[in-house]
Design a protein around this motif. Structure first.
Motif, PDB file in Angstrom:
ATOM      1  N   UNK A  72      32.140  34.558  41.088  1.00 35.15           N
ATOM      2  CA  UNK A  72      33.219  34.061  40.284  1.00 35.15           C
ATOM      3  C   UNK A  72      34.119  33.629  41.294  1.00 35.15           C
ATOM      4  N   UNK A  73      34.617  32.358  41.021  1.00 35.96           N
ATOM      5  CA  UNK A  73      35.863  31.857  41.892  1.00 35.96           C
ATOM      6  C   UNK A  73      37.157  32.286  41.385  1.00 35.96           C
ATOM      7  N   UNK A  74      38.315  32.313  42.350  1.00 35.56           N
ATOM      8  CA  UNK A  74      39.597  32.693  41.960  1.00 35.56           C
ATOM      9  C   UNK A  74      40.108  31.783  40.590  1.00 35.56           C
ATOM     10  N   UNK A  75      40.862  32.461  39.758  1.00 38.81           N
ATOM     11  CA  UNK A  75      41.297  31.946  38.623  1.00 38.81           C
ATOM     12  C   UNK A  75      40.357  31.276  37.742  1.00 38.81           C
ATOM     13  N   UNK A  76      38.934  31.437  37.937  1.00 37.07           N
ATOM     14  CA  UNK A  76      38.185  30.984  36.803  1.00 37.07           C
ATOM     15  C   UNK A  76      38.146  31.746  35.500  1.00 37.07           C
ATOM     16  N   UNK A  77      37.659  31.000  34.486  1.00 37.00           N
ATOM     17  CA  UNK A  77      37.439  31.687  33.233  1.00 37.00           C
ATOM     18  C   UNK A  77      36.091  32.423  33.193  1.00 37.00           C
TER      19      UNK A  77
END
Length: 149
Positions: A47-52
């Motif tokens: 999961x990438x930073x800030x992803x929902x």
């Protein structure tokens, strides 16, 4: 020391305490479950930073057929319906009565980062025999490895 009525109340509560299995998927991944995975095994998802992030959770109650039969024999209205996967359960509680005499069983889904003691999301759910729910949260802004539980 408890009298027979109090002892009966404790036994009724213990007999009604549910056994619930939980499986989940993250971002439309395969279903992963606590019963299928080793307890200490890490389940990683990129999961990438800030992803929902959305997690779909499926709860499945282990309904014992003998319990339903016992309730019927003792002239108690069974609050477990093995044939209805969405049946809500009533709570056995003399301390928290409701207006209509029934209080529905509810559970809290809590998702957080174990290492930083940070709450990411929480949701109150009513669990029938089989219940699916979805929780959503934003991934932490700082890149890194997180221990989400």
């Amino acid at each position: 020391q408890m009298n027979s009525s109090q002892l009966s109340d404790v036994a009724m509560f213990c007999n009604n305490y549910p056994n619930i299995d939980m499986n989940f998927s993250i971002n439309k991944g395969p279903m992963m479950g606590s019963s299928e995975e080793e307890e200490n095994e890490d389940i990683t998802t990129q999961v990438n930073s800030g992803d929902n992030v959305s997690i779909v959770i499926q709860f499945q109650r282990d309904v014992d057929e003998e319990e339903d039969d016992d309730d019927e024999e003792n002239n108690h209205k069974p609050n477990k319906t093995k044939d209805d996967p969405t049946a809500n359960r009533t709570v056995f509680s003399s301390r928290y009565p409701s207006q209509n005499g029934k209080k529905l069983e509810s559970w809290w889904v809590v998702v957080g980062d174990y290492n930083t003691n940070t709450l990411l999301t929480l949701k109150k759910v009513n669990i029938g025999n089989i219940t699916k729910t979805k929780v959503e949260f934003s991934a932490p802004d700082s890149p890194g490895d997180y221990n989400i539980r």
